[in-house]
Design a protein around this motif. Structure first.
Motif, short mmCIF file in Angstrom:
data_model
loop_
_atom_site.label_atom_id
_atom_site.label_comp_id
_atom_site.label_asym_id
_atom_site.label_seq_id
_atom_site.Cartn_x
_atom_site.Cartn_y
_atom_site.Cartn_z
N ARG A 1 3.97 -47.26 -35.98
CA ARG A 1 3.22 -47.41 -34.89
C ARG A 1 1.62 -48.03 -35.02
O ARG A 1 1.24 -49.11 -34.30
N ALA A 2 1.21 -47.34 -36.04
CA ALA A 2 -0.41 -47.84 -36.38
C ALA A 2 -0.43 -49.28 -36.74
O ALA A 2 -1.24 -49.84 -36.64
N ARG A 3 0.59 -49.39 -37.64
CA ARG A 3 0.75 -50.67 -38.39
C ARG A 3 0.88 -51.75 -37.19
O ARG A 3 0.48 -52.83 -37.37
N GLN A 4 1.96 -51.44 -36.41
CA GLN A 4 2.25 -52.26 -35.13
C GLN A 4 0.97 -52.66 -34.49
O GLN A 4 0.87 -53.79 -34.05
N LYS A 5 0.23 -51.70 -34.09
CA LYS A 5 -0.89 -51.82 -33.11
C LYS A 5 -1.76 -52.70 -33.95
O LYS A 5 -2.53 -53.38 -33.66
N ALA A 6 -2.19 -52.33 -35.40
CA ALA A 6 -3.13 -53.09 -36.03
C ALA A 6 -2.66 -54.69 -36.03
O ALA A 6 -3.53 -55.38 -35.92
N GLU B 1 -1.04 -56.24 -33.97
CA GLU B 1 -0.83 -56.82 -32.42
C GLU B 1 -2.30 -56.92 -32.18
O GLU B 1 -2.71 -58.01 -31.69
N ASP B 2 -3.28 -56.17 -32.63
CA ASP B 2 -4.74 -56.11 -32.40
C ASP B 2 -5.25 -57.48 -33.34
O ASP B 2 -6.10 -58.32 -32.87
N SER C 1 -3.99 -60.45 -31.28
CA SER C 1 -4.35 -60.96 -29.95
C SER C 1 -6.08 -61.17 -30.27
O SER C 1 -6.66 -61.72 -29.27
N ASP C 2 -6.63 -60.78 -31.52
CA ASP C 2 -8.08 -60.85 -31.56
C ASP C 2 -8.40 -62.03 -32.50
O ASP C 2 -9.52 -62.17 -32.67
N ARG D 1 -12.28 -56.24 -27.03
CA ARG D 1 -10.74 -56.65 -27.29
C ARG D 1 -10.19 -57.60 -26.06
O ARG D 1 -10.43 -57.41 -25.01
N GLY E 1 -7.32 -57.24 -24.78
CA GLY E 1 -6.66 -56.27 -23.71
C GLY E 1 -7.90 -55.73 -23.08
O GLY E 1 -7.63 -55.47 -21.75
#
Length: 202
Positions: free
Chosen positions: A82-87, A89-90, A93-94, A185, A187
């Protein structure tokens, strides 16, 4: 004919009673021994059964502990994924954040002020520049605070009055400023926009 018993009948009766008492005591002893043996055997059976149950529970507890360790390992792996997925996604998106930063700076920096350097450290932007007066710097801080969802928490680090030479004869007094603010960011900026729209709608 009259029969007379001349034998010691009292002693014989006493002897019979004594033998009967001894027989009763012996029988009672045997019965008590049998009952004690049965009780002991029953307690031993209960202890054995409980020990077997304890052994079974211990084995099941070990199995559960192994399963718990496996679950904990899986949960760690899920958290890492999940942490890798969020990174990712960030990052995705960034990727347009520099465009939003430059676009907002063009909109929010008033006339009579310009930027000499910009440095980004994670989400914090450090900016240096020159303004015609302190009022221009104050106006820029107000703009960065109120007019954009992409930039937040502007903080004036330093402002210094100085002179710049426009020509060999003409010098002008200006304010050199150093400030920092936070780049939101995607989001976070969207949430700020939605919150502002809801406030306006009310």
């Amino acid at each position: 004919m009259i029969l007379i018993n001349l034998l010691p009948h009292r002693e014989a009766a006493r002897k019979r009673r004594k033998e009967a008492f001894q027989a009763t005591m012996f029988a009672s002893f045997l019965i008590g021994l049998a009952i004690a043996g049965a009780v002991y055997w029953w307690f031993q059976m209960m202890i054995t059964a409980q020990q077997e149950r304890n052994a079974f529970l211990q084995s099941e507890i070990k199995v559960l502990e192994e399963q718990i360790k496996e679950i904990a390992t899986i949960e760690d792996e899920i958290a890492a994924l999940r942490a890798r997925q969020k990174a990712v996604e960030d990052l995705q998106s960034d990727r347009n954040l520099p465009v939003h930063l430059l676009n907002e700076l063009v909109r929010q920096i008033p006339e009579g002020a310009y930027v000499t350097s910009i440095k980004q450290t994670e989400q914090v932007i450090a900016m240096q520049g020159v303004a015609q007066s302190n009022e221009r710097v104050s106006e820029m801080l107000r703009n960065l605070t109120d007019n954009t969802p992409w930039l937040s928490k502007p903080e004036l680090v330093e402002i210094v009055a100085s002179n710049i030479a426009l020509s060999s004869r003409d010098q002008r007094r200006v304010s050199t400023f150093n400030l920092r603010f936070r780049l939101m960011r995607t989001g976070e900026a969207q949430k700020a926009k939605d919150s502002a729209s809801a406030t306006i709608g009310k």
